[in-house]
Design a protein around this motif. Sequence first.
Motif, PDB file in Angstrom:
ATOM      1  N   GLU A  24      78.646  10.804  -3.589  1.00 46.63           N
ATOM      2  CA  GLU A  24      79.067  12.124  -3.106  1.00 46.63           C
ATOM      3  C   GLU A  24      80.363  12.027  -2.304  1.00 46.63           C
ATOM      4  O   GLU A  24      81.214  12.915  -2.372  1.00 46.63           O
ATOM      5  CB  GLU A  24      77.955  12.735  -2.255  1.00 46.63           C
ATOM      6  CG  GLU A  24      76.675  13.022  -3.039  1.00 46.63           C
ATOM      7  CD  GLU A  24      75.589  13.608  -2.159  1.00 46.63           C
ATOM      8  OE1 GLU A  24      75.604  13.326  -0.938  1.00 46.63           O
ATOM      9  OE2 GLU A  24      74.734  14.331  -2.682  1.00 46.63           O
ATOM     10  N   ILE A  25      80.500  10.957  -1.535  1.00 47.10           N
ATOM     11  CA  ILE A  25      81.715  10.768  -0.746  1.00 47.10           C
ATOM     12  C   ILE A  25      82.883  10.387  -1.645  1.00 47.10           C
ATOM     13  O   ILE A  25      84.005  10.886  -1.483  1.00 47.10           O
ATOM     14  CB  ILE A  25      81.482   9.685   0.321  1.00 47.10           C
ATOM     15  CG1 ILE A  25      80.367  10.117   1.261  1.00 47.10           C
ATOM     16  CG2 ILE A  25      82.766   9.422   1.107  1.00 47.10           C
ATOM     17  CD1 ILE A  25      80.631  11.413   1.961  1.00 47.10           C
ATOM     18  N   ARG A  35      83.428  11.156  -4.673  1.00 47.25           N
ATOM     19  CA  ARG A  35      83.894  12.326  -5.423  1.00 47.25           C
ATOM     20  C   ARG A  35      84.858  13.164  -4.594  1.00 47.25           C
ATOM     21  O   ARG A  35      85.877  13.654  -5.106  1.00 47.25           O
ATOM     22  CB  ARG A  35      82.687  13.177  -5.846  1.00 47.25           C
ATOM     23  CG  ARG A  35      83.052  14.506  -6.506  1.00 47.25           C
ATOM     24  CD  ARG A  35      81.803  15.294  -6.861  1.00 47.25           C
ATOM     25  NE  ARG A  35      80.901  15.448  -5.734  1.00 47.25           N
ATOM     26  CZ  ARG A  35      81.059  16.342  -4.773  1.00 47.25           C
ATOM     27  NH1 ARG A  35      82.118  17.163  -4.781  1.00 47.25           N
ATOM     28  NH2 ARG A  35      80.183  16.445  -3.791  1.00 47.25           N
ATOM     29  N   VAL A  36      84.569  13.312  -3.298  1.00 45.55           N
ATOM     30  CA  VAL A  36      85.403  14.152  -2.436  1.00 45.55           C
ATOM     31  C   VAL A  36      86.692  13.435  -2.042  1.00 45.55           C
ATOM     32  O   VAL A  36      87.793  13.970  -2.218  1.00 45.55           O
ATOM     33  CB  VAL A  36      84.613  14.573  -1.177  1.00 45.55           C
ATOM     34  CG1 VAL A  36      85.514  15.363  -0.230  1.00 45.55           C
ATOM     35  CG2 VAL A  36      83.404  15.403  -1.561  1.00 45.55           C
ATOM     36  N   HIS A  81      91.598  13.376  -2.687  1.00 41.11           N
ATOM     37  CA  HIS A  81      92.547  13.614  -1.598  1.00 41.11           C
ATOM     38  C   HIS A  81      93.302  12.367  -1.138  1.00 41.11           C
ATOM     39  O   HIS A  81      94.448  12.489  -0.706  1.00 41.11           O
ATOM     40  CB  HIS A  81      91.825  14.216  -0.386  1.00 41.11           C
ATOM     41  CG  HIS A  81      91.245  15.572  -0.636  1.00 41.11           C
ATOM     42  ND1 HIS A  81      91.972  16.735  -0.506  1.00 41.11           N
ATOM     43  CD2 HIS A  81      89.999  15.942  -1.035  1.00 41.11           C
ATOM     44  CE1 HIS A  81      91.212  17.776  -0.797  1.00 41.11           C
ATOM     45  NE2 HIS A  81      90.001  17.322  -1.110  1.00 41.11           N
ATOM     46  N   VAL A 138      91.057  15.679   4.403  1.00 37.32           N
ATOM     47  CA  VAL A 138      89.936  16.039   3.522  1.00 37.32           C
ATOM     48  C   VAL A 138      89.176  17.209   4.152  1.00 37.32           C
ATOM     49  O   VAL A 138      88.703  17.105   5.285  1.00 37.32           O
ATOM     50  CB  VAL A 138      88.980  14.844   3.318  1.00 37.32           C
ATOM     51  CG1 VAL A 138      87.762  15.265   2.515  1.00 37.32           C
ATOM     52  CG2 VAL A 138      89.708  13.698   2.622  1.00 37.32           C
ATOM     53  N   GLU A 175      86.434  19.638   5.475  1.00 31.64           N
ATOM     54  CA  GLU A 175      85.032  19.437   5.841  1.00 31.64           C
ATOM     55  C   GLU A 175      84.096  20.189   4.901  1.00 31.64           C
ATOM     56  O   GLU A 175      82.993  19.729   4.604  1.00 31.64           O
ATOM     57  CB  GLU A 175      84.818  19.881   7.292  1.00 31.64           C
ATOM     58  CG  GLU A 175      83.432  19.584   7.843  1.00 31.64           C
ATOM     59  CD  GLU A 175      82.448  20.712   7.614  1.00 31.64           C
ATOM     60  OE1 GLU A 175      81.231  20.434   7.603  1.00 31.64           O
ATOM     61  OE2 GLU A 175      82.899  21.854   7.444  1.00 31.64           O
ATOM     62  N   GLU A 192      84.152  20.496   1.820  1.00 29.38           N
ATOM     63  CA  GLU A 192      83.893  19.800   0.564  1.00 29.38           C
ATOM     64  C   GLU A 192      82.926  18.633   0.721  1.00 29.38           C
ATOM     65  O   GLU A 192      82.444  18.083  -0.271  1.00 29.38           O
ATOM     66  CB  GLU A 192      85.214  19.289  -0.028  1.00 29.38           C
ATOM     67  CG  GLU A 192      86.191  20.385  -0.421  1.00 29.38           C
ATOM     68  CD  GLU A 192      87.455  19.836  -1.056  1.00 29.38           C
ATOM     69  OE1 GLU A 192      87.439  18.662  -1.488  1.00 29.38           O
ATOM     70  OE2 GLU A 192      88.457  20.572  -1.116  1.00 29.38           O
ATOM     71  N   LEU A 193      82.629  18.246   1.955  1.00 29.23           N
ATOM     72  CA  LEU A 193      81.762  17.108   2.200  1.00 29.23           C
ATOM     73  C   LEU A 193      80.293  17.484   2.013  1.00 29.23           C
ATOM     74  O   LEU A 193      79.937  18.668   2.093  1.00 29.23           O
ATOM     75  CB  LEU A 193      81.969  16.593   3.624  1.00 29.23           C
ATOM     76  CG  LEU A 193      83.359  16.050   3.961  1.00 29.23           C
ATOM     77  CD1 LEU A 193      83.460  15.765   5.462  1.00 29.23           C
ATOM     78  CD2 LEU A 193      83.646  14.786   3.166  1.00 29.23           C
TER      79      LEU A 193
END
Length: 470
Positions: A80-81, A83-84, A88, A140, A142, A144-145
């Motif tokens: 998940e991290i 991907r985000v 960026h 990045v 927040e 989107e996290l």
Amino acid sequence: MVSLQPRGARQSLVRLFAEVRRRGRDGRVVSGHHNSNRVAHLRQPLAFLLGAESGNVLAKFRTPLPAVEVVPRIWRRESEILRVVGAHVGEVPYCLADFGAWSLHGYLDGRALAEETPTGPIGSARLMELAEFFARLAGVPEKELPPLPANWPAEGDSLGFLGWLARFAEREVHQSNRLRFGGLFDAVGIPIDAVDRFMGSVSGLTRRPFSVLHTDVHRANVVVVPGPGPEGGHLSVIDWELALYGDPLHDLATHLVRMDYDKTEQSLMTAMWADAMRRAGHADMTVDMDQDLPVYLGFEYVQSVFPDVLRAALALPDRPGEQDLTEAAGRIGRALRRAREPLGLTDRIPDVRDVGVALREWHTRDMAVRADGTEPADGTDRTEGPGSGQELEQEQEQEQKQKQEHGQGREGSEGSAGSGSGRLRRAKLMERTRRGKRLERLERPDRHEDIDAADRADRADRMESTGVGG
């Protein structure tokens, strides 16, 4: 290569063929503190199912290792991290498939910075590239996290964030390991109130915007990817499973300590970090950093004494020789010396010989307990159940309410873990709760052997490198 997570029937097929490849005998295996990584070609039909160019594409089959918990994790799925942040900060290993218990990642072709420059200066060009990485990371969004844990410190509450880190270090690392390692902690001179002592010295922290943090940017987690440029390639940061969301000065502090810069490059990196942040539009993240960065550096030195002792002790073989004990004692001694000033220690730091004696005595007792089987060697009391978890949560909520009473700007020292009787009560409560939480997952009789085998890998300094770290 397509990095979208496969779903449905395709996901089942991907898992089937990925499991076959994960258990294969080709490729190579590299283990770090947290994961075992098999680097191997995808082969067909797995490559086709994942949209890879060919079956010769390399990938990492990444399996978590059982290990002593010494670092906080707020997001359990690294995918998940990735991907985000991948959208960026530039090139990072992407997750091809996440199966929960293990995952399949893309492979970065390159060499770890730890292989290229294991010690000493890395040069101004590399420093600048890392500073710009941190500046991109600060951007990045927040939103989107993945969701943050309940009762996470409020945006900008730097003191609350440091307090959360301190509570984790005290409860999850120190107190939860005291039954097995408490005698060793005491013998090498770690104060029983080390974390509280440090937090009591913190007069305040300036509020600053939070951002996503990597928290473990060291030489083995930085890959030099071949390509054009004056340095013969660009840098990519791997191993994102320990990412947090909080004060960016914490990320800078852990980086400065774990990169083991000399004083010149530490100062240069700090200046470059601040300049890169300002140029990227994050000047508000640098406010009062001259006052607050030393606090985060001090905390890193203090909290590190516990995992450094744990790892050194667990890395000892069943029959340690003098060389084994000397090397382990050297690592512990270095951690104690670095923590001396932030802890305000005035007593003599034990020398290598003294620490070696303490290690041998601990090892003898620990081996006897494990051989006898009358008491869990990991410190778990199986006679107590989960018990007081709700009380612990209520206490944490009360602490959060107290912190919210502070005004804007520079905050007071309420991040301290509390006064004497309260600390003792919370320590006992925490230990009962921790034992209950660990009850089920430590039932396997081979648990201790797995932990010790994983941590003995540290003795060989196996690097989490070339996209296969961690």
